[in-house]
Every structure is written in structure tokens, then in C-alpha cells.
Design an enzyme around this catalytic site. Structure first.
Site, short mmCIF file in Angstrom:
data_model
loop_
_atom_site.label_atom_id
_atom_site.label_comp_id
_atom_site.label_asym_id
_atom_site.label_seq_id
_atom_site.Cartn_x
_atom_site.Cartn_y
_atom_site.Cartn_z
N CYS A 21 3.03 -24.19 -59.42
CA CYS A 21 2.41 -25.59 -59.96
C CYS A 21 1.16 -25.49 -60.79
O CYS A 21 0.88 -26.35 -61.34
CB CYS A 21 2.22 -26.12 -58.37
SG CYS A 21 0.76 -25.36 -57.77
N LYS A 55 7.50 -26.70 -41.78
CA LYS A 55 8.87 -26.81 -42.06
C LYS A 55 8.90 -26.06 -43.41
O LYS A 55 8.55 -26.84 -44.39
CB LYS A 55 9.11 -28.34 -42.21
CG LYS A 55 10.60 -28.80 -42.21
CD LYS A 55 11.43 -28.00 -43.02
CE LYS A 55 11.59 -28.74 -44.61
NZ LYS A 55 12.26 -27.86 -45.72
N GLU A 67 8.70 -31.81 -65.77
CA GLU A 67 8.26 -30.47 -65.17
C GLU A 67 9.29 -29.46 -65.13
O GLU A 67 10.48 -29.64 -64.44
CB GLU A 67 7.49 -30.64 -63.75
CG GLU A 67 7.13 -29.28 -63.25
CD GLU A 67 6.76 -29.28 -61.67
OE1 GLU A 67 7.43 -29.95 -60.93
OE2 GLU A 67 5.83 -28.57 -61.49
N GLU A 122 13.79 -24.50 -47.54
CA GLU A 122 14.99 -23.75 -47.06
C GLU A 122 15.44 -22.55 -47.91
O GLU A 122 16.59 -21.95 -47.63
CB GLU A 122 16.18 -24.73 -46.94
CG GLU A 122 16.66 -25.54 -47.95
CD GLU A 122 15.77 -26.84 -48.43
OE1 GLU A 122 14.44 -26.63 -48.09
OE2 GLU A 122 16.17 -27.61 -49.18
P1 NAD Z 1 10.55 -29.82 -53.23
O1 NAD Z 1 9.99 -31.13 -53.48
O2 NAD Z 1 12.06 -29.84 -53.67
O3 NAD Z 1 10.76 -29.28 -51.64
C1 NAD Z 1 9.59 -29.22 -51.04
C2 NAD Z 1 9.79 -29.46 -49.67
O4 NAD Z 1 10.45 -30.72 -49.57
C3 NAD Z 1 10.76 -28.27 -48.93
O5 NAD Z 1 10.39 -28.11 -47.77
C4 NAD Z 1 12.21 -29.25 -48.84
O6 NAD Z 1 13.01 -28.94 -47.93
C5 NAD Z 1 11.69 -30.81 -48.82
N1 NAD Z 1 12.62 -31.64 -49.33
C6 NAD Z 1 13.25 -31.36 -50.39
N2 NAD Z 1 13.84 -32.59 -50.76
C7 NAD Z 1 13.65 -33.57 -49.82
C8 NAD Z 1 13.92 -34.90 -49.58
N3 NAD Z 1 14.79 -35.65 -50.25
N4 NAD Z 1 13.38 -35.57 -48.51
C9 NAD Z 1 12.68 -34.85 -47.80
N5 NAD Z 1 12.26 -33.45 -47.79
C10 NAD Z 1 12.73 -33.06 -49.03
O7 NAD Z 1 9.82 -28.74 -54.05
P2 NAD Z 1 10.38 -27.19 -54.29
O8 NAD Z 1 11.46 -27.27 -55.38
O9 NAD Z 1 10.45 -26.32 -53.07
O10 NAD Z 1 8.92 -26.64 -54.87
C11 NAD Z 1 8.52 -26.86 -56.27
C12 NAD Z 1 8.04 -27.88 -56.52
O11 NAD Z 1 6.57 -27.94 -55.90
C13 NAD Z 1 7.47 -28.30 -58.03
O12 NAD Z 1 7.34 -29.43 -58.43
C14 NAD Z 1 5.92 -27.69 -58.14
O13 NAD Z 1 5.03 -28.01 -59.04
C15 NAD Z 1 5.35 -28.31 -56.47
N6 NAD Z 1 4.27 -27.39 -56.41
C16 NAD Z 1 3.03 -28.15 -56.09
C17 NAD Z 1 1.87 -27.35 -55.72
C18 NAD Z 1 0.78 -28.41 -55.59
O14 NAD Z 1 -0.11 -27.62 -55.10
N7 NAD Z 1 0.55 -29.43 -56.25
C19 NAD Z 1 1.97 -26.16 -55.25
C20 NAD Z 1 3.42 -25.40 -55.26
C21 NAD Z 1 4.49 -25.98 -55.70
#
Ligand code: NAD
Length: 504
Positions: free
Chosen positions: A288, A180, A389, A183
Site C-alpha cells: 500500500c 480475520k 490502484e 483468505e
Molecule cells: P481486500 O479489501 O480485498 O481484502 C481485505 C480484507 O477484507 C480481507 O480479509 C478480505 O477477506 C475482506 N473482504 C474482501 N471483500 C470483502 C467484502 N466484500 N466484504 C467484507 N469483507 C471483505 O484487500 P486485499 O486485496 O486483501 O489487499 C490489498 C488492498 O489493501 C490494497 O488496496 C492495498 O492498498 C490495501 N492495503 C492498505 C494498507 C494501508 O495501510 N492503507 C496496507 C496494506 C494493504
């Protein structure tokens, strides 16, 4: 010609080895962040469409897990070759939808490729243990077996690499996989699906369902999905872990970060300033493992801030597809504006704005989601720009009197992804390595992302679960252990014995 080229406007699902246009009627916009223009529409799957993908994956599983390890390794080698051949095309798709510059997108593909290369060693990685004669005539051995259908939910900031962290090991171990993607930049997932099919991955072993929370929630609830890997922000990671485990699934959920770079007074200032600029503003800070806080220890503060400040005009900001661009736009306009808002709150809470990214011409005059680089000095832990963050090109500098205060800052932070120390003092490094509460540590290395044959993961609010991602932990996550105790009796020695099995 691949799907992503034939249909420039619609991005659908990949189920059972083929493109499946969405039927739910729910869609989301995908932008070219450099132009500030919508270029695609992505289908959001319904519960029924997720169920179809799980069914396809479930049907493919028995055949794939029965496929010999040498054949699976051969397929992984082919995936490796195809991804290698198509690096530029994958990178271009990343840049077009994420915004990061092409050289950075190429770096992303290269790091993802490491995970595929690691997974080619699966025949070796799945070897179990064997004990001969544990008891008289009894041998004991362990095997690792795949879980079944597993899923990966991934963030926008590494649309190629993070899926590779997951699916390479998952399918190498004999599972079937449902991705997944985010988006915001889902296009690359469809190209990857095509490459996997071309490499010989059987239909149904790798599937993509596009969408939002509806899709995620169905994945978490579905009784046939055995494990979920998640990478994204901390609030969602926490939710995924709590919900997925409540349904009895194995879950690893990696969250957000606030990575500190501690600069001791004896550090090479030019090297530290180069590293801080590279690690804070690369990929517009949307990593991240980006450095978002520099902790300047003792007398180093003024010199270091000045060394960073004078480098900032050199950062070339522009469309990631243009040669020479070093930093592209942010992923969406909303995110860009949210990031810019931290400059106001920092100023009003008493910090010093040394460089304000809103003064960059592209912020004012372009339709793209650009923001210049920002540097904030005299930041304190109670300020919003420190607590949150930000995930953008904003670097905060906190002044600390000594080593203890510096490491205390890192350890008091709820996040624990990465940290770095810059010094020439080996003793200080050893102490830092011992004291610091982060899962990944850099010594004069600002972004210590482990190579593919180690595992990636933070501590505290940066990871929920017991295993880190990819590398050896990935193999462990995607397999269950079984221990077999076997006797091949000598018919002459067989007898009834109702006692508890003994080894002596
Ligand atoms: P996000 O949490 O908004 O989204 C991640 C995934 O979760 C997406 O596929 C999204 O569609 C889904 N999602 C979003 N809201 C949701 C909800 N309410 N319920 C269920 N699923 C949901 O993150 P993002 O903005 O895409 O990515 C950036 C974030 O990811 C930053 O916080 C970054 O630090 C983190 N990140 C962490 C790592 C790591 O290895 N720790 C690596 C890359 C990114």
C-alpha cells in the site's frame, strides 16, 4: 511441530487457545503463487463459528484485563522473543502463500516486530493524568481502560505485519482479540496463534477465524465486538467503516493508495531512479506504500525515464524461496491478469509503454503468477492506469511543468496514503510538507512507513476513521478514557450543598 506443518492441506480456526477445524463446509483455495498450484484449503467460518470465537474472547476478557500490567508486559516480551527466534519460519510461510521474496518477507516480520516491541512499553503508555486539589479537597485523574473484545480484518499483502500492527497494542491494553486474516494467505496466522499461546497469552485472548464476507459481516454486527480495525482496499474499507459504525462500534479502516513520487529538476537522478525502481517493484508492487506514479517535473523527464528503464533488466524475478530473487509472482492468477490488462488500456489511451512486463519469460512460460516489471510514460490523469490502484509491478510516469502542477496532481487524487519528494532544495521540501495532502511523506525516502513508535495512516480515501494505526494512536484506539473526580472528605468539613459543583 506446529499445526501448519502437521496438516499441510487444511487451515482451520484458532478459538479458545486451540486449533478448531471448520464445520461450515465452506472452504477456499490457497495457492503457492510461484508454482501456480493449490497447496492448502482454508476453512470459511459460519456465523455460529464466529459467535463461538466472540464468546471465547468474551470469557477471557475479565481475567486478562485484571492481569497486572507488569505481567502483560512480560508476556509481550516473550512474544517478542518467540517471533524473533522464529523469523525465518514465519517469513517462509509468507513467501509460500503470498509469493514475495524471502528477504522481503523477513523485512515484513522485522517491521511487525517493531509493533510488538512498542507494546512492551504498555505500563508507561497507559499512564493517565492526575490533578491534585482541582477543588478544595478534590482530586481529578484519568485512566485508560480496555474496550473488551476487538477484531482485526487484514489484507493479503502483509499477512504477518498488519495483524501485528493491531493485536500487539490491542492485547497489551487488556482487550481480547479476534483476527480475520486474508483468505489468500492465512497460514501464517495459525503459526502466530501458536507462538502467542507459547508466550503465555491466556486461551481466548487471541483467536483466529478464517473466512470471507460472511465472517466479516458477523464481526461487524456482533453486539459483543466493541471495535474493528481494518486494512484492505478502499471500497471494502468504506463499507467496513459505514457498517461497523452503524452498529455503534469504534472503527478504523485503512484503504488503498496511489502514491506519487515527485522528482524535482535538481534531484540526484541516479538516487531517484534507484528509489523509484525499489519502491515500485518491491513485493511486485503489492504494497500500500508502493510508488505507483513518478511525477517528473520540468526538464528531468527524459533523463529520469531513461535512468529507470535501464535499471529494469537488472531486477531478478523468480521464486521467492530461491536465493537471489528480488521480485516474486503476484498473489493470484486473476490479480496478475488484471494488472497486465492495464498495459493494454494504457496503450490504447495514448500512453507510451516503455517496458512491457508481459515480455518476461516467466509470464509466458511459467505456471506461476509471474509478470515482469512494466514502465509506462506520458501517463495522464484521465487514463485507467492512473485512476485505479493497480497493485502490481507497473510504474506510471506523469510529466509536470512545475512544482505547483506536481503537488496539484497529488492533492487532486482521491487517495492520500503516502507521497515522496526527491530534491536537494530544502525550501521546496518545506513547502511540499506544508502543501501535500497525504498522511505520510518521504523526503528523498520513497516508502515512508513510520517507525513503530509513530502511527501509520493515510488521508482522504486511504483511511476512514479518526485514529491512525499502531503506535500512540493504536493505544488510544484500543482504550476508553475515564475521568475520576474524587474527594476523601475530612469528616469535619462535610455539608449539604445543592448547587452545581464548583472549582472555586
Ligand atoms: P481486500 O479489501 O480485498 O481484502 C481485505 C480484507 O477484507 C480481507 O480479509 C478480505 O477477506 C475482506 N473482504 C474482501 N471483500 C470483502 C467484502 N466484500 N466484504 C467484507 N469483507 C471483505 O484487500 P486485499 O486485496 O486483501 O489487499 C490489498 C488492498 O489493501 C490494497 O488496496 C492495498 O492498498 C490495501 N492495503 C492498505 C494498507 C494501508 O495501510 N492503507 C496496507 C496494506 C494493504
Amino acid at each position: 511441530m506446529g499445526y501448519h506443518r502437521r496438516s499441510v492441506e487444511r487451515i482451520g480456526h484458532w478459538i479458545g487457545g486451540k486449533l478448531v477445524p471448520g464445520e461450515s463446509g465452506r472452504v477456499g483455495p490457497v495457492f503457492d503463487p510461484a508454482a501456480g498450484r493449490q497447496t492448502h484449503e482454508v476453512d470459511f467460518a459460519s456465523v455460529q463459528e464466529v459467535d463461538r470465537a466472540v464468546e471465547a474472547a468474551g470469557e477471557a476478557f475479565p481475567g486478562w484485563r485484571a492481569t497486572s500490567l507488569s505481567r502483560r508486559a512480560e508476556v509481550l516480551f516473550r512474544i517478542r522473543e518467540l517471533v524473533d527466534e522464529r523469523r525465518s519460519e514465519i517469513a517462509r510461510l509468507i513467501t509460500e502463500q503470498h509469493g514475495k521474496v524471502l528477504s522481503d518477507a523477513m523485512g515484513e516480520v522485522a517491521r511487525g516486530l517493531e509493533n510488538i516491541e512498542f507494546a512492551t512499553a504498555v505500563p508507561h503508555l497507559l499512564k493517565g493524568g492526575h490533578t491534585e486539589q482541582a477543588s478544595t479537597g478534590v482530586d481529578v485523574y484519568s485512566v485508560r481502560q480496555p474496550l473488551g473484545v476487538v477484531a482485526g480484518i487484514t489484507p493479503f499483502n502483509f499477512p504477518a505485519m498488519v495483524p501485528m500492527w493491531m493485536f500487539a497494542n490491542a492485547i497489551a491494553c487488556g482487550n481480547s482479540f479476534i483476527l480475520k486474516p486474508s483468505e489468500k494467505d492465512p497460514g501464517v496466522s495459525m503459526l502466530v496463534a501458536e507462538l502467542l499461546k507459547d508466550a503465555g497469552v491466556p486461551d481466548g485472548v487471541f483467536n483466529v477465524v478464517q473466512g470471507d464476507k460472511v465472517v466479516v459481516d458477523r464481526i461487524l454486527e456482533h453486539p459483543d465486538v466493541k471495535a474493528v480495525s481494518f486494512v484492505g482496499s478502499t471500497p471494502i474499507a468504506r463499507y467496513i467503516y459505514a457498517t461497523g459504525t452503524s452498529y455503534g462500534k469504534r472503527v478504523q479502516a485503512l484503504g488503498g493508495a496511489k502514491n506519487h513520487m515527485v522528482v524535482l529538476p535538481d534531484a540526484d537522478i541516479d538516487m531517484a531512479a534507484d528509489a523509484a525502481v525499489s519502491a515500485a517493484y518491491g513485493s511486485a508492487g503489492e504494497r500500500c506504500m508502493a510508488i505507483s506514479v513518478v511525477v517528473a517535473v520540468g526538464a528531468v523527464g527524459d533523463t529520469l525515464v531513461e535512468a529507470i528503464r535501464e535499471r529494469l533488466p537488472l531486477v531478478k524475478i523468480g521464486n521467492g524461496l530461491e536465493p537471489g530473487s528480488e521480485m516474486g509472482p503476484l498473489v493470484t492468477r486473476e490479480h496478475r491478469d488484471r494488472v497486465a490488462g492495464y498495459l493494454d488500456s494504457a496503450a490504447s489511451q495514448g500512453a507510451t509503454i516503455v517496458t512491457d512486463g508481459r515480455e518476461h519469460g516467466l509470464f509466458r512460460d511459467s505456471d506461476g503468477f509471474f509478470l515482469g516489471v512494466s514502465l509506462i510514460d506520458h501517463v495522464t490523469p484521465d487514463m485507467d492506469c492512473y485512476r485505479d490502484e493497480i497493485f502490481g509491478p507497473v510504474l506510471s510516469v506523469v510529466r509536470a511543468d512545475g512544482y505547483a502542477e506536481a503537488v496539484g496532481l497529488v492533492n487532486d487524487n482521491p487517495y492520500g496514503n503516502g507521497s515522496a519528494i526527491f530534491t536537494r532544495d530544502g525550501g521546496a521540501v518545506r513547502r511540499f510538507q506544508l502543501d501535500v495532502e497525504t498522511g505520510m511523506v518521504g523526503v528523498n525516502v520513497p516508502i515512508p512507513v513510520p517507525v513503530g513508535y509513530y502511527s501509520f495512516g493515510g488521508w482522504k480515501d486511504s483511511l476512514f476513521g479518526d485514529t491512525h494505526m499502531y503506535g500512540p494512536d493504536g493505544i488510544q484506539f484500543y482504550t476508553k478514557q475515564k475521568v475520576i473526580t474524587a474527594r476523601w472528605p475530612d469528616p469535619g468539613s462535610s455539608a449539604i450543598d445543592l448547587g452545581f459543583p464548583r472549582t472555586r
